[in-house]
Motif scaffolding. Structure first.
Motif, short mmCIF file in Angstrom:
data_model
loop_
_atom_site.label_atom_id
_atom_site.label_comp_id
_atom_site.label_asym_id
_atom_site.label_seq_id
_atom_site.Cartn_x
_atom_site.Cartn_y
_atom_site.Cartn_z
N LEU A 181 54.49 -1.97 -21.22
CA LEU A 181 54.70 -3.13 -22.08
C LEU A 181 54.19 -2.86 -23.49
O LEU A 181 54.86 -3.18 -24.47
CB LEU A 181 54.00 -4.36 -21.49
CG LEU A 181 54.17 -5.65 -22.27
CD1 LEU A 181 55.64 -6.02 -22.44
CD2 LEU A 181 53.40 -6.78 -21.58
N ALA A 188 56.72 -0.69 -25.26
CA ALA A 188 57.91 -1.45 -25.66
C ALA A 188 57.60 -2.29 -26.90
O ALA A 188 58.41 -2.35 -27.84
CB ALA A 188 58.38 -2.34 -24.52
N ARG A 189 56.44 -2.91 -26.93
CA ARG A 189 56.06 -3.72 -28.09
C ARG A 189 55.84 -2.86 -29.33
O ARG A 189 56.19 -3.26 -30.44
CB ARG A 189 54.82 -4.55 -27.77
CG ARG A 189 55.13 -5.66 -26.78
CD ARG A 189 53.91 -6.42 -26.37
NE ARG A 189 54.29 -7.58 -25.55
CZ ARG A 189 53.43 -8.40 -25.00
NH1 ARG A 189 52.13 -8.23 -25.17
NH2 ARG A 189 53.86 -9.42 -24.28
N PHE A 218 59.18 -2.07 -30.77
CA PHE A 218 59.68 -3.26 -31.45
C PHE A 218 59.09 -3.36 -32.85
O PHE A 218 59.80 -3.55 -33.83
CB PHE A 218 59.34 -4.50 -30.62
CG PHE A 218 59.85 -5.78 -31.20
CD1 PHE A 218 61.11 -6.25 -30.86
CD2 PHE A 218 59.08 -6.52 -32.08
CE1 PHE A 218 61.59 -7.44 -31.39
CE2 PHE A 218 59.55 -7.71 -32.61
CZ PHE A 218 60.81 -8.16 -32.27
N SER A 253 64.79 -9.24 -27.31
CA SER A 253 63.76 -8.96 -26.31
C SER A 253 64.28 -7.99 -25.26
O SER A 253 63.61 -7.01 -24.92
CB SER A 253 63.29 -10.26 -25.65
OG SER A 253 62.37 -9.99 -24.63
N ASN A 307 62.47 -5.87 -22.78
CA ASN A 307 61.90 -7.15 -22.36
C ASN A 307 60.45 -7.31 -22.82
O ASN A 307 59.53 -7.43 -22.02
CB ASN A 307 62.01 -7.34 -20.85
CG ASN A 307 63.44 -7.62 -20.43
OD1 ASN A 307 64.15 -8.35 -21.11
ND2 ASN A 307 63.87 -7.01 -19.36
N VAL A 308 60.29 -7.32 -24.13
CA VAL A 308 58.95 -7.48 -24.70
C VAL A 308 58.40 -8.89 -24.49
O VAL A 308 57.21 -9.12 -24.69
CB VAL A 308 58.92 -7.13 -26.21
CG1 VAL A 308 59.21 -5.67 -26.42
CG2 VAL A 308 59.86 -8.01 -27.01
N TRP A 324 56.22 -13.56 -27.03
CA TRP A 324 55.59 -12.55 -27.88
C TRP A 324 56.48 -12.24 -29.07
O TRP A 324 56.00 -12.14 -30.21
CB TRP A 324 55.32 -11.26 -27.08
CG TRP A 324 54.68 -10.20 -27.91
CD1 TRP A 324 53.36 -10.02 -28.14
CD2 TRP A 324 55.35 -9.18 -28.66
NE1 TRP A 324 53.16 -8.95 -28.99
CE2 TRP A 324 54.38 -8.42 -29.32
CE3 TRP A 324 56.69 -8.83 -28.83
CZ2 TRP A 324 54.68 -7.33 -30.13
CZ3 TRP A 324 57.00 -7.75 -29.65
CH2 TRP A 324 56.00 -7.02 -30.29
N LEU A 325 57.79 -12.12 -28.83
CA LEU A 325 58.74 -11.84 -29.91
C LEU A 325 58.71 -12.97 -30.94
O LEU A 325 58.66 -12.71 -32.14
CB LEU A 325 60.14 -11.68 -29.32
CG LEU A 325 61.22 -11.21 -30.29
CD1 LEU A 325 62.23 -10.35 -29.56
CD2 LEU A 325 61.90 -12.39 -30.94
N GLN A 344 55.72 -12.67 -33.01
CA GLN A 344 55.84 -11.55 -33.94
C GLN A 344 56.71 -11.94 -35.14
O GLN A 344 56.38 -11.61 -36.28
CB GLN A 344 56.45 -10.32 -33.24
CG GLN A 344 56.30 -9.04 -34.00
CD GLN A 344 54.85 -8.68 -34.26
OE1 GLN A 344 54.01 -8.69 -33.38
NE2 GLN A 344 54.54 -8.36 -35.49
#
Length: 82
Positions: free
Chosen positions: A9, A12-13, A16, A37, A42-43, A47-48, A51
């Motif tokens: 995770l 992935a973030r 992003f 996402s 699939n962040v 959370w997206l 951000q």
């Protein structure tokens, strides 16, 4: 989908965040947060959204996304529902 580890995770973030210019361009061009996402592993939509707030990108609802894409432009495939 199998549950991801914290490291996966975090990776992935990080991808992003590293793609900030691409992400903001796609979002302001009309792509949905859900689609973004998914395309970044699939962040997480919450959370997206946080951000986007951090980056001071104004968030929009589904109808505003349609206006962003322009009149007569069909919805993106990710925005269609059965």
């Amino acid at each position: 989908m199998p549950k991801r580890s914290r490291a996966e995770l975090a990776e992935a973030r990080a991808r992003f965040i590293a793609a900030r210019a691409t992400v903001t361009g796609r979002y302001t061009g009309g792509e949905s947060a859900a689609s973004l996402s998914r395309s970044f592993g699939n962040v997480g939509e919450k959370w997206l959204a946080d951000q986007l707030d951090t980056w001071q990108i104004p968030r929009r609802d589904r109808s505003a996304a349609a206006v962003t894409r322009g009149p007569g432009v069909p919805p993106l495939p990710e925005d269609t529902r059965p």
